[in-house]
Design an enzyme around this catalytic site. Structure first.
Site, PDB file in Angstrom:
ATOM      1  N   VAL A  83      55.780  39.405  48.767  1.00 38.71           N
ATOM      2  CA  VAL A  83      55.669  41.659  49.507  1.00 38.71           C
ATOM      3  C   VAL A  83      55.125  42.100  48.176  1.00 38.71           C
ATOM      4  O   VAL A  83      54.871  41.974  47.142  1.00 38.71           O
ATOM      5  CB  VAL A  83      57.210  41.341  49.338  1.00 38.71           C
ATOM      6  N   SER A  84      55.765  43.966  48.175  1.00 36.58           N
ATOM      7  CA  SER A  84      54.750  44.746  48.094  1.00 36.58           C
ATOM      8  C   SER A  84      55.827  45.783  46.929  1.00 36.58           C
ATOM      9  O   SER A  84      55.342  45.368  45.902  1.00 36.58           O
ATOM     10  CB  SER A  84      55.069  45.868  48.932  1.00 36.58           C
TER      11      SER A  84
END
Length: 188
Positions: free
Chosen positions: A9-10
Site C-alpha cells: 500500500v502507498s
C-alpha cells in the site's frame, strides 16, 4: 513450486488486509507473504528485498494487482526480468496475467506502461486543480496554530525573539519566520 505473495500500500494509513486475504485465498502461506507500506516509485523496499532473497527457481510470486508490484514501467520490467533470471514467475491475480511465456511478458509491459501513463494524467489533473484553487485564494497545508499578531505585537513592544518563543511556547525559528514574513510584506 512454492507460492509467495507480495502486497503493498502507498501509505502507512492504508490497510493490507484485502491483499493478504486474496493471497491467502490463492494458496499462499502467511509466512510467505511479504509486504511494504510505502510508495511503489522505487524498488528499494524492505518487503520486496526480502522476497527477492527468498524465491528460487520454479517459485511463483502472486500479486493482487499490477500496480502493487511497482509504479514505474522501467522498474516493473526490471523486477520481472530479475525474477525471470531466477526462474521465478509473477502472476497478477486481479489482472489475470502472468509473466510465464513471451506473451505474458509482453502484456505485463504494455499494462505497466498504460498504468504509468494514467498516473501521470492523474498527477497533471491534480496539479491543475491545485493551481486553480490557489488562484481562487485557497490555502493548502495545516492551519496556523501560532497567533502571528501576538508575536508581532510583542516584537513591536521590544520583546526579544527568545522571550517571545519562551512565553508562547514556540520555536525561536518560528518567531524569526513570522518577523521575516512581516518585513517582506512591508517591503513589497
Amino acid at each position: 513450486m512454492r507460492l509467495f505473495g507480495y502486497a503493498r500500500v502507498s501509505t502507512s494509513q492504508q490497510s493490507l488486509d484485502i491483499q493478504f486475504k486474496a493471497l491467502k485465498c490463492a494458496g499462499v502461506k502467511v509466512s510467505r507473504i511479504f509486504s511494504d507500506k510505502g510508495s511503489g516509485s522505487n524498488t528499494n523496499r524492505k518487503g520486496l528485498e526480502l522476497l527477492r532473497l527468498k524465491v528460487e527457481d520454479g517459485d511463483v510470486v502472486l500479486v493482487k494487482k499490477l500496480d502493487r508490484l511497482g509504479r514505474d514501467t522501467a522498474d516493473m520490467i526490471h523486477l520481472i526480468k530479475e525474477f525471470e533470471e531466477q526462474g521465478v514467475a509473477v502472476k497478477f491475480l486481479d489482472d489475470g496475467i502472468s509473466t510465464e511465456g513471451e506473451m505474458g511478458k509482453m502484456v505485463v509491459t504494455i499494462l505497466s506502461a498504460v498504468a504509468q501513463a494514467e498516473r501521470h494524467r492523474i498527477l497533471e489533473r491534480t496539479n491543475e486543480g491545485r493551481q486553480e484553487a490557489k488562484l481562487k485564494g485557497i490555502r493548502f497545508g495545516r492551519k496556523r496554530t501560532v497567533d502571528r499578531n501576538k508575536v508581532l505585537s510583542m516584537y513591536s513592544q521590544g520583546v526579544g525573539a527568545t522571550a517571545i518563543a519562551n512565553q508562547l511556547k514556540i520555536a525561536r525559528s518560528t518567531v524569526y519566520k513570522i518577523i521575516d514574513d512581516m518585513k517582506k510584506d512591508f517591503s513589497t
